[in-house]
Every structure is written in structure tokens, then in C-alpha cells.
Design an enzyme around this catalytic site. Structure first.
Site, mmCIF file in Angstrom:
data_model
loop_
_atom_site.group_PDB
_atom_site.id
_atom_site.type_symbol
_atom_site.label_atom_id
_atom_site.label_comp_id
_atom_site.label_asym_id
_atom_site.label_seq_id
_atom_site.Cartn_x
_atom_site.Cartn_y
_atom_site.Cartn_z
ATOM 1 N N LYS A 55 -61.715 41.728 0.820
ATOM 2 C CA LYS A 55 -62.300 41.762 1.768
ATOM 3 C C LYS A 55 -61.652 40.816 2.961
ATOM 4 O O LYS A 55 -61.462 39.719 2.567
ATOM 5 C CB LYS A 55 -63.760 40.981 1.650
ATOM 6 C CG LYS A 55 -64.883 41.130 2.893
ATOM 7 C CD LYS A 55 -65.923 40.235 2.604
ATOM 8 C CE LYS A 55 -66.845 40.174 3.874
ATOM 9 N NZ LYS A 55 -68.035 39.323 3.753
ATOM 10 N N ILE B 287 -67.527 45.591 4.732
ATOM 11 C CA ILE B 287 -68.638 44.301 4.078
ATOM 12 C C ILE B 287 -69.034 43.461 5.243
ATOM 13 O O ILE B 287 -68.398 42.546 5.463
ATOM 14 C CB ILE B 287 -67.962 43.877 2.979
ATOM 15 C CG1 ILE B 287 -67.543 44.679 1.737
ATOM 16 C CG2 ILE B 287 -69.249 42.817 2.197
ATOM 17 C CD1 ILE B 287 -66.500 44.148 0.612
ATOM 18 N N SER C 156 -70.622 35.111 1.578
ATOM 19 C CA SER C 156 -71.010 33.548 2.328
ATOM 20 C C SER C 156 -72.260 33.773 3.025
ATOM 21 O O SER C 156 -73.048 32.759 2.905
ATOM 22 C CB SER C 156 -69.894 33.638 3.526
ATOM 23 O OG SER C 156 -68.604 33.323 2.696
#
Length: 326
Positions: free
Chosen positions: A181, A224, A57
Site C-alpha cells: 500500500k 486502499i 492507520s
């Protein structure tokens, strides 16, 4: 429907550690700023990260063409290899709104040099995304992907769709789905996954720096983390401090991360990350693609909590580099 992929060996999750959903930089005419991207990638590698996520993102994946997505992955891999950081791994965001396009993006990511694909759940038609539809989507993508896939659970960018541990646990049994994630930041969900699935088969990574230490205590494979764009060395230091049993040092770093991560949120996320990187390290720009808006210098000055980001940048600059091959 495309043919199911054939694997030469059992797909494995990414190695445990810290990964960075790297921001991309743009020129004033809205093209990829390859020089700034290279500088950023090398600073992350010298920070000791295990891998780089291209087109998470923070990498503005949905704002890029297929060609740009492939070029960004290929450029990142070449930048790392040319500088001797061949051991730094690459994951690629391949989320799209259809199963067909997502599988195509997985194929293109492999061709460009990615080892894993991170897949968002489609969210254009939220009422249609029942648990069964979500499971079918991720299964069909994984079965057709030439590289292992991880599920990307981020309700903020999927119109509120939040996969629970039952759905994720079901998908964890799929051969080519090797992790998740969790940008939802839910530690209970992570714990349910880590206690029911070996990390060697299915690895949950936390997606928020403000809960990195609690996630490690709950058994996560690492993080992450958007904040690692600013402070890769500091994020790696927390990870290593925890692994070495130095909880006092890990807690001290976590205390800073909770404030710095919140400040980035108030700055507007991606634009804020870029603005802090540019101000703190002297490359790139805060330019983002519309409809996003950049974080102006005025906003930096007026946003409460930026002092924590300044403290984090100062800490980052005080920590040593990792040399190629280390």
C-alpha cells in the site's frame, strides 16, 4: 525465532479493487462502539467495495490492545457474513515495533478472520532502520506469518521512513509478500513496481484518493482509500469507470476526489473522516483516542474546502447500493 510458516498453495495478492481502511467508532466511555462499527461496515459493503482493512492507520491500530484488535476483525467478519456479504474480503493491519510482536499480530489476525496482513515498517529507532534492516524485518515477518503480507509504506506515520522501489522490488520476490500500500502516493514508484512485477504475484495499491485515477493508469491493482469511508460507492464507480473505458466519468470523479481528500487532511485526518461520516450518514461519533483530537462542528464550519466533502456525500447518497451476493 518462530518457525517458518508452511503454505498449502502459492500465496496470492488481494483481488483488484477498492478497499477501505475502516475507521472504528468509540463510545463515550472509550470502548468499541460495536453497533456503529457494524453500521459502518455494512454501508461500506453495500457500497460495493472489494474489501475492508481493519486496523489501518484510520482504524487507530496503535491505540488498541491485542484483544481489541482481534475483536474488531472478528466483529467485522461476522457482521459481513451475517448480512450475506461473505465475498467482501478482510485485510488487517498488523504493524508493531518488533518482529516478534508483528508476527504474533499476524497470527491473531488470521485466527480472527483476516486473509492478508498489512505491515508497517517499525520506526521507533529510525537511525537503525537501514535498507538491509527493513528488508530483514519484512522478510522475517512474512516467513512467519500464516497469511500473506503486504508492505505498508506511509512515511507520515513511520517518522519519515519511505521505502523506495529498489527495497520494495527486492521484497516483492519473497514468497509470502504479495503487495504494497503506497500511502506515499508516488506514481513513479508505483510504475516501477508494476512494470517489473506481475499483479498476480505482487500488487501495488495506492493509498490516496487524490491520485487514484493516475495510479490506475500506471497499472495499480486499485486503492486502499481513507476517503472510501465517506464515499465507497463513488470510489468504486471511479474504479469501474476506468476499467470500462469511461475516462470522462473517471476524470470527473477524480476532480472531486482531489479536493475532498485535501479537505479531510485539513480537518485532521481520522477525526475529520469520522465527523463527516457521522454528520452525513447519522451513525457513530467523531470520538477518537488520545492523543488524537476530534474534529468539532466549529472546525467543520471553519475549514475551507468542506463544501467538497458535502458535494461528495450528496453524490454518494445518489448512487445505488450493491445487494449481498452481487
Amino acid at each position: 525465532m518462530a518457525a517458518t510458516a508452511v503454505y498449502e498453495a502459492a500465496p496470492r495478492p488481494p483481488p483488484a479493487g477498492i478497499y477501505v481502511p475502516a475507521v472504528l467508532f468509540f463510545t463515550p466511555d472509550d470502548e468499541l462502539d460495536l453497533a456503529a462499527i457494524s453500521e459502518h461496515v455494512l454501508r461500506l459493503a453495500r457500497g460495493g467495495v472489494t474489501g475492508i482493512l481493519v486496523q489501518g492507520s484510520n482504524g487507530e491500530a496503535q491505540h488498541l490492545s491485542h484483544d481489541e484488535r482481534s475483536r474488531a476483525i472478528r466483529h467485522t467478519r461476522k457482521t459481513l457474513d451475517d448480512a450475506g456479504f461473505c465475498h467482501v474480503r478482510i485485510m488487517a493491519g498488523t504493524g508493531a515495533q518488533s518482529t516478534r510482536e508483528t508476527r504474533t499480530l499476524c497470527e491473531e489476525a488470521k485466527d480472527a478472520g483476516a486473509e492478508w496482513a498489512l505491515v508497517l515498517t517499525p520506526s521507533t529507532w529510525v537511525p537503525a532502520m537501514s535498507p538491509d534492516a527493513i528488508i530483514r524485518f519484512h522478510r522475517e515477518v512474512a516467513q512467519g506469518s500464516p497469511i500473506p503480507t503486504l508492505i505498508y509504506n506511509f512515511p507520515v506515520v513511520t517518522a519519515g521512513i519511505d521505502l523506495d522501489s529498489d527495497v520494495l522490488g527486492t521484497l516483492a520476490q519473497e514468497t509470502n509478500i504479495v503487495g504494497v500500500k503506497l500511502s506515499c502516493g508516488q506514481i513513479g514508484k508505483l510504475s516501477r513496481l508494476t512494470t517489473q512485477n506481475p499483479l498476480s504475484k505482487f500488487s501495488p495499491f495506492i493509498g490516496r484518493a487524490d491520485v487514484l485515477l493516475p495510479s490506475l493508469q500506471a497499472g495499480s491493482a486499485g486503492g486502499i482509500l481513507a476517503l472510501a469511508n465517506i464515499a465507497p460507492r463513488a470510489c468504486v464507480k471511479l474504479f469501474k469507470s476506468f476499467k470500462n473505458g469511461d475516462l470522462e466519468e473517471a476524470r470527473k470523479l477524480q476532480d472531486l476526489f482531489v479536493h475532498a481528500d485535501w479537505a479531510i487532511t485539513k480537518l485532521g485526518g481520522i477525526g475529520g473522516v469520522k465527523a463527516i461520516v457521522t454528520r452525513g450518514f447519522g451513525y457513530g461519533s467523531g470520538l477518537v483516542r488520545g492523543p488524537l483530537t476530534p474534529a468539532s462542528e466549529q472546525k467543520l464550519q471553519q475549514t475551507a474546502g468542506v463544501k467538497w466533502l458535502d458535494e461528495l456525500v450528496a453524490l454518494e447518497k445518489s448512487l445505488p447500493d450493491v445487494e449481498p451476493g452481487q
